[in-house]
Every structure is written in structure tokens, then in C-alpha cells.
Design an enzyme around this catalytic site. Structure first.
Site, PDB file in Angstrom:
ATOM      1  CB  CYS A  52      -0.914  -0.026   1.214  1.00 38.57           C
ATOM      2  SG  CYS A  52      -1.854   1.493   1.470  1.00 38.57           S
ATOM      3  CB  CYS A  55       0.590   1.363   4.324  1.00 30.54           C
ATOM      4  SG  CYS A  55      -1.159   0.932   4.343  1.00 30.54           S
TER       5      CYS A  55
END
Length: 254
Positions: A52, A55
Site C-alpha cells: 500500500c 501505508c
């Protein structure tokens, strides 16, 4: 003198919980096995995936926030949803990264900016008190969400089996689907038969139930005497060649 020291270190590694071993600045890794540790004390938990981009961008801020964990008396943790599908279902993770605050079994979702200063203020200023907690019936430790966790784990196991069939055994994708369809059909038939047997045992069909003989409300004195005789001779099934059913019929006729 070195042996006792080694034994003490092994004791600490095996017995002490993970949060007690975590040093300042460490982020505790939460898994399906140790997740109940977050039910005690105060925690900030980040759900992420290695692939991600958001993230990855937030990772330095989270590490900086972890440096303040000991001063704020809060445990900083994270969950890799790709490795822990059960926790992904238990917390209903629909976006990444997702951050939860937990204090004494009460969960709240963090909705603010994702900088270490915002995380620090959220805990130090107790801003979490202004956030509505997660409902008890969808709380991660509820029965409903435990079932959801089991379903997510089952789906991951099915996916791993599918990958094994296709990649390791060389079975075509459509062949893997057929195998799962046959397994589902077979399990459905077995469970259906078990449910039928259980239901028939608990509530048998009427035709198999013993039907008691119904007597008319108004009986003649002779019929009452005959029924009394039937009760007295109940142990003798033949009753000198006359069955109990015949005695009942005779009593009714009289």
C-alpha cells in the site's frame, strides 16, 4: 556464572508478554494468536499492507509516534492484513491504512490527520473521548466478529488451496473450480443428511409415533369393568388368546 544469565534470558523470551519486551520506539506486531493483549491497557493499532503506497508514506510518522509510546503510556502496534486475514475480518478493514484506538476493551477508529503530532495529541489530550466507540455487537471481541474472523481465515485457506492446485499441481483454473464445486456439493449433502437424522430423532414423524387408544367419554358400567380388567391383566399380552386391543374394542362396543 554465565549459565544463570542465559537461563534468565530464555525465561524472559518465553514467559514475558511481547509488550513487556518491547523497547522504546518498537512497534508491536499483532497477530491472530496474540491479539487479545490489546484488550488490556491503552493501544494505538495501525492496519497496513506492505504493497500500500499510503501505508508506506505513513510508516515514518508511525515510527516517530512509537518513540513517544513509553512517555504517553500507550502501546503502539501494527497489523499486516496480508499475513493476518482473521484480524482484517475481525476489525472490518475496508481501507488502508486504518488506525484504531483501544482502551480497556473499548474500540474507536482514528479519523484525524496521519502525522506523529496528531497521534500524540490524540492520546495525550484524550481526543479519543470525543470519538464515538464501536458498537458492542460489532466490537472485535464480540461473537459476531469472531465468526467474521473465522470466515476470513477460511477464505484465505481456500485461496491457498486454489493456488496449490493451479501452481504446484498444474491443474487448470477451471479444473480447480470444479474440484471446489464438487467438495461443496459433497459437504452440503453430508450436512443435509446429518440435519435430517437429527431432526427426525428429535421430532419423529407422526406415522412413527405410538398412537394411544382413545376411549369414549361416556362408558357403560360393563365397559368400565372390562377396562378395569384390562388394567389388572396388563402384563399378560395374550390374555388367554384375546389381545388388549380386542378387549378395548369390546369395551367400546359395550
Amino acid at each position: 556464572m554465565a549459565l544463570p544469565t542465559i537461563q534468565w534470558c530464555l525465561f524472559c523470551l518465553c514467559v514475558l508478554p511481547a509488550n513487556l519486551l518491547a523497547k522504546k520506539g518498537d512497534v508491536i506486531e499483532i497477530t491472530d494468536d496474540n491479539w487479545r493483549e490489546i484488550l488490556e491497557g491503552e493501544w494505538m493499532i495501525k492496519f497496513y499492507a506492505p504493497w500500500c503506497p499510503a501505508c508506506q508514506k505513513m510508516q515514518p510518522e508511525w515510527k516517530e509516534f512509537a518513540e513517544w509510546g513509553e512517555d504517553l503510556d500507550v502501546n503502539i502496534a501494527e497489523v499486516d492484513v496480508t499475513a493476518q486475514p482473521g484480524l482484517s475480518g475481525r476489525f472490518v478493514i475496508t481501507a488502508l491504512p486504518t488506525i484504531y484506538h483501544c482502551k480497556d476493551r473499548i474500540f474507536r477508529k482514528f479519523q484525524g490527520s496521519r502525522t506523529h503530532k496528531d497521534f500524540i495529541n490524540f492520546v495525550s489530550e484524550k481526543e479519543w473521548e470525543g470519538v464515538e466507540p464501536v458498537s458492542s455487537w460489532v466490537s472485535p471481541d464480540s461473537v459476531l466478529m469472531s465468526s467474521m474472523s473465522g470466515l476470513f481465515q477460511l477464505s484465505m485457506q481456500i485461496r491457498q488451496c486454489h493456488n496449490y492446485f493451479v501452481e504446484d499441481l498444474g491443474i487448470p483454473v477451471w479444473g480447480s473450480y470444479i474440484i471446489f464445486a464438487l467438495i461443496t456439493l459433497f459437504l452440503g449433502l453430508v450436512l443435509g443428511l446429518i440435519l435430517v437424522f437429527v431432526a427426525d430423532f428429535i421430532c419423529p414423524s407422526k406415522r412413527y409415533r405410538p398412537q394411544g387408544f382413545k376411549y369414549p367419554k361416556n362408558l357403560t358400567p360393563s365397559a368400565e369393568m372390562l377396562l378395569k380388567q384390562l388394567d389388572e391383566e396388563e402384563e399378560d399380552s395374550d390374555n388367554n388368546g384375546v389381545s388388549q386391543d380386542n378387549l378395548r374394542k369390546r369395551a367400546v362396543k359395550n
